[in-house]
Scaffold this motif. Structure first.
Motif, short mmCIF file in Angstrom:
data_model
loop_
_atom_site.label_atom_id
_atom_site.label_comp_id
_atom_site.label_asym_id
_atom_site.label_seq_id
_atom_site.Cartn_x
_atom_site.Cartn_y
_atom_site.Cartn_z
N UNK A 113 0.84 -1.21 0.00
CA UNK A 113 0.00 0.00 0.00
C UNK A 113 0.87 1.25 0.00
N UNK A 114 1.97 1.22 0.72
CA UNK A 114 2.88 2.36 0.76
C UNK A 114 3.49 2.61 -0.62
N UNK A 115 3.81 1.53 -1.33
CA UNK A 115 4.34 1.68 -2.69
C UNK A 115 3.29 2.29 -3.61
N UNK A 116 2.04 1.82 -3.46
CA UNK A 116 0.97 2.37 -4.28
C UNK A 116 0.72 3.84 -3.99
N UNK A 117 0.74 4.20 -2.70
CA UNK A 117 0.54 5.61 -2.33
C UNK A 117 1.67 6.48 -2.87
N UNK A 118 2.89 6.00 -2.79
CA UNK A 118 4.04 6.76 -3.29
C UNK A 118 3.94 6.94 -4.80
#
Length: 243
Positions: A113-118
């Motif tokens: 999810x952090x990768x997607x948000x970034x």
């Protein structure tokens, strides 16, 4: 030496890291231009630290190829050097591929999810032509795998080559046009989510290799055009990849 108008507002516990971070950022952003002489008394006044941490910071910056020491112990901001940047790019691509390969078995749902948000922030910054935000988001995206890999040597090794690439990106392109696209990041996330470590590593390597291909192309163009003034930006690609 014209220093940035605003002095750093906060200082961390380590004066050495404080001096290094702010000098690095000023060089990468172009606030300190190629050929600028770095004088200890001026740096002491700007950074609010003594000569020792400044000298230690400059030693690190010299290893990273961002400063040079000339005759009579004059320290200057290093000129832009495409050949050195290409070497750094190859190292960065390999290191980030290694990070992803080691990270995939460890990645959590929160990491993905952090990768997607970034990546969403990266796309938004590109569309807004916000270079600082794009660089921050791109670093955040790739930083997830670097952290998840739990390889203690990777952050230090990447710090030796990444600032050099970021500096050239700003000078050559004025954006992250050389880094590849939002779709590249999406593909990396898909492979990571599927547990395909080798495929994710290969996609990451390709993503970091985009800048190298553009630099090679630029060098071919430059060979057939008038020589530019040292340190001057080259023409930007006409259509940055953003999807």
């Amino acid at each position: 030496m014209p220093l940035p108008a605003r002095a750093p507002a906060e200082r961390p516990k380590s004066m050495r890291d404080h001096a290094y971070t702010h000098l690095r950022d000023a060089i990468v952003s172009g606030e300190l231009a190629p050929g600028e002489r770095l004088r200890d008394p001026e740096l002491e006044a700007w950074l609010g630290v003594s000569r020792t941490p400044i000298r230690e910071a400059i030693a690190r910056l010299e290893v990273a190829g961002l400063v040079q020491t000339r005759r009579a112990k004059q320290t200057v901001v290093a000129p832009l050097d495409t050949r050195t940047a290409l070497a750094a790019q190859r190292i960065a691509a390999t290191l980030h591929a290694l990070a992803v390969r080691e990270a995939v078995p460890q990645l959590t749902t929160a990491d993905l999810e952090a990768m997607g948000d970034a990546n969403a922030a990266f796309a938004e910054a590109l569309h807004a032509d916000d270079v600082d935000a794009a660089i921050t988001a791109d670093d955040a995206f790739h930083g997830v795998a670097v952290t998840a890999s739990a390889n203690p040597l990777l952050p230090g090794l990447l710090e030796q080559v990444t600032p050099l690439l970021r500096r050239l990106e700003r000078a050559r392109f004025g954006s992250l046009a050389g880094r590849g696209s939002v779709a590249d990041h999406d593909r990396i996330i898909e492979f990571c989510a599927a547990g395909l470590a080798d495929e994710a590593a290969a996609a990451t390597h390709d993503n970091w290799s985009t800048l190298g291909r553009l630099l090679d192309l630029d060098d071919d163009d430059e060979a057939h055009s008038p020589t530019t003034e040292e340190g001057a930006p080259w023409p930007s690609p006409t259509s940055p990849a953003t999807s």
